[in-house]
Design an enzyme around this catalytic site. Sequence first.
Site, PDB file in Angstrom:
ATOM      1  N   HIS A 102      48.978  29.976  62.944  1.00  0.00           N
ATOM      2  CA  HIS A 102      48.893  30.030  64.410  1.00  0.00           C
ATOM      3  C   HIS A 102      48.366  31.350  64.958  1.00  0.00           C
ATOM      4  O   HIS A 102      48.096  31.468  66.142  1.00  0.00           O
ATOM      5  CB  HIS A 102      50.262  29.784  65.034  1.00  0.00           C
ATOM      6  CG  HIS A 102      51.170  30.981  64.924  1.00  0.00           C
ATOM      7  ND1 HIS A 102      51.897  31.249  63.802  1.00  0.00           N
ATOM      8  CD2 HIS A 102      51.412  31.992  65.785  1.00  0.00           C
ATOM      9  CE1 HIS A 102      52.564  32.358  63.982  1.00  0.00           C
ATOM     10  NE2 HIS A 102      52.287  32.851  65.178  1.00  0.00           N
TER      11      HIS A 102
HETATM   12  C1  UD1 Z   1      53.404  34.079  70.165  1.00  0.00           C
HETATM   13  C2  UD1 Z   1      53.498  35.516  69.632  1.00  0.00           C
HETATM   14  C3  UD1 Z   1      53.507  35.488  68.103  1.00  0.00           C
HETATM   15  C4  UD1 Z   1      54.538  34.522  67.560  1.00  0.00           C
HETATM   16  C5  UD1 Z   1      54.299  33.142  68.172  1.00  0.00           C
HETATM   17  C6  UD1 Z   1      55.291  32.112  67.668  1.00  0.00           C
HETATM   18  C7  UD1 Z   1      52.354  37.138  71.099  1.00  0.00           C
HETATM   19  C8  UD1 Z   1      51.177  38.029  71.223  1.00  0.00           C
HETATM   20  N1  UD1 Z   1      52.348  36.323  70.035  1.00  0.00           N
HETATM   21  O1  UD1 Z   1      52.121  33.585  69.818  1.00  0.00           O
HETATM   22  O2  UD1 Z   1      53.793  36.775  67.617  1.00  0.00           O
HETATM   23  O3  UD1 Z   1      54.447  34.438  66.147  1.00  0.00           O
HETATM   24  O4  UD1 Z   1      54.402  33.266  69.596  1.00  0.00           O
HETATM   25  O5  UD1 Z   1      55.068  30.859  68.196  1.00  0.00           O
HETATM   26  O6  UD1 Z   1      53.256  37.185  71.898  1.00  0.00           O
HETATM   27  N2  UD1 Z   1      51.086  27.385  74.184  1.00  0.00           N
HETATM   28  C9  UD1 Z   1      51.536  26.114  74.498  1.00  0.00           C
HETATM   29  N3  UD1 Z   1      52.860  25.952  74.776  1.00  0.00           N
HETATM   30  C10 UD1 Z   1      53.737  26.978  74.770  1.00  0.00           C
HETATM   31  C11 UD1 Z   1      53.254  28.269  74.485  1.00  0.00           C
HETATM   32  C12 UD1 Z   1      51.942  28.458  74.174  1.00  0.00           C
HETATM   33  O7  UD1 Z   1      50.795  25.158  74.512  1.00  0.00           O
HETATM   34  O8  UD1 Z   1      54.926  26.755  75.032  1.00  0.00           O
HETATM   35  C13 UD1 Z   1      49.659  27.563  73.834  1.00  0.00           C
HETATM   36  C14 UD1 Z   1      48.813  27.968  75.012  1.00  0.00           C
HETATM   37  O9  UD1 Z   1      47.616  27.293  74.920  1.00  0.00           O
HETATM   38  C15 UD1 Z   1      48.572  29.458  74.785  1.00  0.00           C
HETATM   39  C16 UD1 Z   1      48.615  29.564  73.285  1.00  0.00           C
HETATM   40  O10 UD1 Z   1      49.540  28.561  72.860  1.00  0.00           O
HETATM   41  O11 UD1 Z   1      47.382  29.877  75.328  1.00  0.00           O
HETATM   42  C17 UD1 Z   1      49.078  30.898  72.800  1.00  0.00           C
HETATM   43  O12 UD1 Z   1      50.349  31.215  73.351  1.00  0.00           O
HETATM   44  P1  UD1 Z   1      50.873  32.721  73.413  1.00  0.00           P
HETATM   45  O13 UD1 Z   1      52.175  32.767  74.069  1.00  0.00           O
HETATM   46  O14 UD1 Z   1      49.795  33.605  73.901  1.00  0.00           O
HETATM   47  O15 UD1 Z   1      51.028  33.156  71.926  1.00  0.00           O
HETATM   48  P2  UD1 Z   1      51.453  32.386  70.602  1.00  0.00           P
HETATM   49  O16 UD1 Z   1      50.242  32.034  69.818  1.00  0.00           O
HETATM   50  O17 UD1 Z   1      52.438  31.292  70.853  1.00  0.00           O
END
Ligand code: UD1
Length: 364
Positions: A208
């Site tokens: 991820h």
């Molecule tokens: C975040 C953490 C990472 C952790 C991971 C666990 C940061 C920089 N990264 O990454 O260290 O290992 O969480 O899951 O904080 N999205 C959804 N639903 C959600 C949340 C996110 O669909 O509930 C999607 C969105 O499209 C978003 C993407 O995931 O743009 C990335 O989400 P983001 O919160 O930026 O970081 P993670 O990849 O989840």
Amino acid sequence: MKKIASVVGARPNFIKLAPIYKQMNNSKYTNSFEHIIVHTGQHYDFKLSEIFFSEFSLPIPDYNLDVGSTTPCIQIAEMIKKLEHLFQALKINIVLVYGDTNSTFAGALAATKSSLNVAHVESGLRSFDRKMPEEINRILTDHISNILYAPTKTALGNLKAENIQGEIINTGDLSVEIIRDAESKISNSLILEELKLEPKNYYLFTLHRSENTNPQCLNSIIEIFNQIPESTIVFPIHPRTTKILEENNLYNKLKKCRNVILIDPVGFLDFINLIKFANKVITDSGGTQKEAYLLNTPCITIRNNTEWIETINEGWNTLTGIDVEKTTNAIINWFPPKVSSRNSIFGDGKTSKTILDHLRKLLE
Ligand code: UD1
């Protein structure tokens, strides 16, 4: 009464909050300070957020800032704006932040700009790879925190090498108590039966990280799956990975790999059960490397570096990057040492108590 605020927002933050919250219920602490949980709303999907609160018997957060998904800068800025206001209104004394997510850094920055004490749980980790958003969050958070709870000797050494100003305490890692607790409840997980998996006859795969979720890496992953058509691979997909697969017309290509079982993200107990009974784990996650180590499952880390170098030194983790040949070779031919001398690299399982005793003293 003095007040401690825990700022959490993403899946790995909730997992680390669980043992701290459980320990907080001890009257020794409830008589000393009030604990307030602030959820930034970074993760909002049921399967990345709510399920963890119910599984860990965590209460509904006292405050939810509902920041949601957007660009990292806007996400962090929104969090800081709302946190500053909240910290002032609630007259918080210490802010506790966990790990390395955007919520961690935002919590630390808002607290330090409000002249509050910031305590960082899981401080001092370094991958020395500044392309990782988490590495930037770690460095910045450590340098503005005044209390640093380091989980390993390596983390302690990293903080000292950077001449960090705050008070550094070697606490061990929360994962020891988290895994112990999960193992005692593992019989509640029916995921192996649901997916018709035989113990030690499948591989668990996760991916991820933002630096890995690009078409090139995703194509390599599909290629790796095609190299081992007889091996069953279970792949709980993070929403970010699904989105990028779909945007690049790769989702259908992945679905054609008949040996791959694609599933939604799973809750913690199911995930621990899947790790424990996997033949090997293949992952780019930090937390999963530790969990595999503690559950005696060999781990192939599809990155070029790791923050958990001890698991490599002990022979239970190997780095392959997202390299088709190296990863396929490790899946087939690499094994950990037969007799493993297990050093307690993550401490003795008393981390939450060590942290709370320290906080209590600080607030006296
Ligand atoms: C975040 C953490 C990472 C952790 C991971 C666990 C940061 C920089 N990264 O990454 O260290 O290992 O969480 O899951 O904080 N999205 C959804 N639903 C959600 C949340 C996110 O669909 O509930 C999607 C969105 O499209 C978003 C993407 O995931 O743009 C990335 O989400 P983001 O919160 O930026 O970081 P993670 O990849 O989840």
